[in-house]
Structures are given as structure tokens and as C-alpha cells.
Design a protein around this motif. Structure first.
Motif, PDB file in Angstrom:
ATOM      1  N   ALA A  21      36.704 -58.050  61.489  1.00 46.64           N
ATOM      2  CA  ALA A  21      37.153 -58.210  60.180  1.00 46.64           C
ATOM      3  C   ALA A  21      35.630 -58.058  59.366  1.00 46.64           C
ATOM      4  CB  ALA A  21      37.587 -59.807  59.729  1.00 46.64           C
ATOM      5  N   LYS A  25      35.190 -55.497  56.339  1.00 49.80           N
ATOM      6  CA  LYS A  25      34.819 -55.918  54.751  1.00 49.80           C
ATOM      7  C   LYS A  25      33.453 -55.311  54.360  1.00 49.80           C
ATOM      8  CE  LYS A  25      33.692 -59.989  52.381  1.00 49.80           C
ATOM      9  NZ  LYS A  25      34.190 -62.169  52.154  1.00 49.80           N
ATOM     10  N   ASN A 237      39.841 -62.231  55.271  1.00 45.29           N
ATOM     11  CA  ASN A 237      41.202 -62.651  55.658  1.00 45.29           C
ATOM     12  C   ASN A 237      41.799 -61.306  55.129  1.00 45.29           C
ATOM     13  OD1 ASN A 237      41.548 -65.068  56.616  1.00 45.29           O
ATOM     14  ND2 ASN A 237      40.819 -66.379  55.125  1.00 45.29           N
ATOM     15  N   ASP A 238      41.176 -60.218  54.023  1.00 44.24           N
ATOM     16  CA  ASP A 238      42.103 -59.193  53.090  1.00 44.24           C
ATOM     17  C   ASP A 238      41.785 -58.887  54.102  1.00 44.24           C
ATOM     18  OD1 ASP A 238      42.723 -60.581  51.543  1.00 44.24           O
ATOM     19  OD2 ASP A 238      40.856 -60.262  50.278  1.00 44.24           O
ATOM     20  N   VAL A 240      41.994 -58.984  57.838  1.00 44.45           N
ATOM     21  CA  VAL A 240      42.675 -58.983  59.285  1.00 44.45           C
ATOM     22  C   VAL A 240      43.960 -58.273  59.880  1.00 44.45           C
ATOM     23  CG1 VAL A 240      44.271 -60.523  60.522  1.00 44.45           C
ATOM     24  CG2 VAL A 240      43.421 -61.464  58.767  1.00 44.45           C
ATOM     25  N   LYS A 243      41.480 -55.441  61.328  1.00 43.43           N
ATOM     26  CA  LYS A 243      40.402 -56.493  62.794  1.00 43.43           C
ATOM     27  C   LYS A 243      41.990 -55.759  63.259  1.00 43.43           C
ATOM     28  CE  LYS A 243      39.313 -60.603  64.842  1.00 43.43           C
ATOM     29  NZ  LYS A 243      38.420 -61.256  64.640  1.00 43.43           N
ATOM     30  N   ASN A 269      45.358 -65.125  60.864  1.00 48.64           N
ATOM     31  CA  ASN A 269      44.512 -64.732  59.982  1.00 48.64           C
ATOM     32  C   ASN A 269      43.501 -66.276  59.692  1.00 48.64           C
ATOM     33  OD1 ASN A 269      46.114 -63.085  58.621  1.00 48.64           O
ATOM     34  ND2 ASN A 269      46.804 -64.109  56.227  1.00 48.64           N
ATOM     35  N   TRP A 272      41.470 -65.229  63.572  1.00 51.91           N
ATOM     36  CA  TRP A 272      41.423 -63.724  63.296  1.00 51.91           C
ATOM     37  C   TRP A 272      40.173 -63.366  61.694  1.00 51.91           C
ATOM     38  CZ3 TRP A 272      40.241 -63.475  67.913  1.00 51.91           C
ATOM     39  CH2 TRP A 272      40.896 -63.684  68.547  1.00 51.91           C
ATOM     40  N   GLY A 273      40.581 -63.898  60.615  1.00 56.82           N
ATOM     41  CA  GLY A 273      40.587 -63.356  59.496  1.00 56.82           C
ATOM     42  C   GLY A 273      39.102 -63.990  59.290  1.00 56.82           C
ATOM     43  N   THR A 274      38.407 -65.053  59.252  1.00 53.45           N
ATOM     44  CA  THR A 274      37.396 -66.041  58.838  1.00 53.45           C
ATOM     45  C   THR A 274      35.880 -65.693  60.466  1.00 53.45           C
ATOM     46  OG1 THR A 274      39.302 -67.469  57.195  1.00 53.45           O
ATOM     47  CG2 THR A 274      36.470 -67.477  57.772  1.00 53.45           C
TER      48      THR A 274
END
Length: 301
Positions: A21, A25, A237-238, A240, A243, A269, A272-274
Motif C-alpha cells: 500500500a 501511494k 487505505n485508498d 488497498v 495492494k 483496510n 492491510w491499508g495502514t
């Protein structure tokens, strides 16, 4: 400032699982993201029945297949610069066994040519050349235990750490390019608090198979880092979806019906998103109310 980030990982798929992620980003915002992978992952378990013949104890062609998987994963993350340390196939996956204490370790019979048995200075020189070419302000790799003890992760940590020092020494191998001092070095980490929260929600929802055997109220071992030692949190998180798509690209290693994909969107999220980091070289930049950087380039001009 033109931002440049270098990540050093042991096998194809490690990058997507650990920092996928973050990579997506930063690539999306125009940062030059470079990935160095140290082996082809030849000893990995093949989870696709139709590709079982590629395994190291059969045709031993898994490594070449994983080159394609990695390329496909990088397309999903938007990363255009990905390389193998010393060139593809220079260092072989060392394999691993599980220690009775629950962490990974090197097996008794580690093959010749494996990364674990590589000459440290030789392997480091390959990375020094890349560091001096790319000139990253930020480098990301594993902690000294390789997160969970895998010998190749530990060796990647050693090579990356040594390379940062030698790349900055102008008298070391000037033939490898002008000296470059990496401003900030981070070790990837998993927040203990965030992992416990995610596990609690999964267990409350009746899911006992995802991260099977891990009790949110018990010791989570080497997999997590106490929050007091965390220095940065990247909210991606945008990204995910990117990823997870990159993880799916590593089809021989990650089962799409396995724990990585069994998570609900909400818990997924959060888990795995942070992505979290420990700053081990450089000066901490501006932080939020929790004392965490929210940008790995924080404080750099």
C-alpha cells in the motif's frame, strides 16, 4: 524535492505483503520507488496445483516463474523500477524451517549459492551501486530478525544496513559511483494494537481460521511491534485494492481464498491499508498527536 524511495526485500511477494500500500501511494504521488529483491524465491511453496511441477524438488523452475509474478505485481502498484540484487538468479532462496520456538530459521542443509551463504561484502557492493545510482532519501527494509526469523530476511537486513554505511563512504569503491548518504532508514513493522484490534473483530465475527492460532489476548510473538517503538504510520487505505491485486499476482505464493483475502473490507483496510515503520537512521520529522510521522519523507527538504 524530487522524492526517491528504495525498498530492499528478500523474495518476490515480500514487498506486496509488507509495504504494498505504501509503495502504491508513493508511486501515485510521483515518488521514484525502487524495489530491490535479493532472490527469486526458488524454495517457495507452490500453491497452484497446475504449477506444482515448478517446485525446487521437481523441475526447479519456480524462480523464473516468480520473476513474471513480481513484474505483474509491480504493474498493479505502479512501480516501474524493480531489480534483483546482482541481477536475476545471482543469489538463490535459502529456504527455511520452523524452529520449535515458533519462528523461522535456517535449515541444516543450506545449498551453495544461497543468499544466506553469500559473501556479505560482495552482496553489499551490489546494493551500494544501486544506492549510489538511485540516491534515495528513504530506504525501507526488515529489522534485525527479519520480522520472523527467515534467514533471507535477516541477510537482507544485514546487506541493506551495511550498504547504507558503505554507500556514504567516498573512499569505498568509487567505481560504484559518487558517495550517497541515505537520510532516513526505516524497518517495516506491524502495530501490536492494530493487529489485536483486527483479530478481535475477526473472532467476534466468528472467523477462527484467518491467522489461525493467533489469540488477540495472548502473546503475538515476533510478528508485531509494540506501539511504543513505532515512529511512522502511512495511511494508504485508498490503495488497498492495488495492494491486494499485487498480492494476487503472486499466485504461487498467496492463495486467493486464504487469510489475506478472507478479511472483510472493513477489517481488511485496517490491517492491510495502514502500514507502520520504525525509524532507525535519520531525524524524525513533524508528527501527529500520537507522536507518529504520517509521511516517510517528513522533515526532508
Amino acid at each position: 524535492m524530487e522524492q526517491r524511495m528504495l525498498l530492499v526485500h528478500a523474495h518476490p511477494d515480500d514487498e506486496s505483503i509488507n509495504q504494498g500500500a505504501t509503495m502504491a501511494k508513493y508511486a501515485a504521488r510521483g515518488t521514484q520507488v525502487t524495489l530491490v529483491t535479493c532472490t527469486l524465491g526458488e524454495e517457495g511453496e507452490v500453491l497452484v496445483p497446475g504449477l506444482a511441477h515448478l517446485a525446487s524438488d521437481k523441475e526447479d523452475r519456480l524462480g523464473e516463474h516468480r520473476i513474471t509474478e513480481l513484474a505483474n505485481a509491480m504493474k498493479e502498484l505502479g512501480v516501474t523500477d524493480h531489480r534483483f540484487l546482482g541481477g536475476a538468479g545471482t543469489y538463490r532462496d535459502s529456504g527455511m524451517v520452523w524452529h520449535e520456538s515458533g519462528h523461522a530459521t535456517a535449515g541444516e542443509d543450506v545449498k551453495e549459492g544461497t543468499f544466506w551463504r553469500a559473501d556479505l561484502l560482495e552482496a553489499t557492493a551490489h546494493l551500494v551501486e544501486i544506492v549510489r545510482e538511485v540516491r534515495p532519501q528513504v530506504l525501507v527494509t526488515y529489522d534485525q530478525f527479519g520480522n520472523y526469523g527467515h534467514p533471507d530476511h535477516i541477510q537482507a537486513h544485514r546487506v541493506a544496513t551495511y550498504a547504507v554505511s558503505l554507500a556514504a563512504a567516498r573512499s569505498f569503491r568509487p567505481d560504484l559511483g559518487p558517495a550517497w548518504d541515505v537520510a532516513k532508514v526505516y524497518w517495516g513493522a506491524m502495530s501490536e494494537t492494530r493487529m489485536r484490534e483486527g483479530l478481535r473483530k475477526l473472532r467476534a465475527a466468528g472467523d477462527t481460521t484467518t491467522f489461525e492460532g493467533m489469540d488477540p489476548e495472548d502473546d503475538l510473538g515476533w510478528w508485531v511491534t509494540s506501539d511504543e517503538f513505532l515512529d511512522a504510520e502511512v495511511d494508504a487505505n485508498d490503495f488497498v485494492a492495488a495492494k491486494l491485486a499485487a498480492m494476487r499476482a503472486h499466485e504461487t505464493q498467496i492463495a486467493v481464498d486464504g487469510p489475506f483475502f478472507a478479511l472483510s473490507n472493513n477489517v481488511g483496510n485496517e490491517v492491510w491499508g495502514t502500514e507502520y515503520y520504525r525509524l532507525v537512521k535519520g531525524t524524525k520529522g513533524p508528527v501527529d498527536e500520537r507522536g507518529l510521522e504520517t509521511d516517510l519523507f517528513a522533515g526532508l527538504e
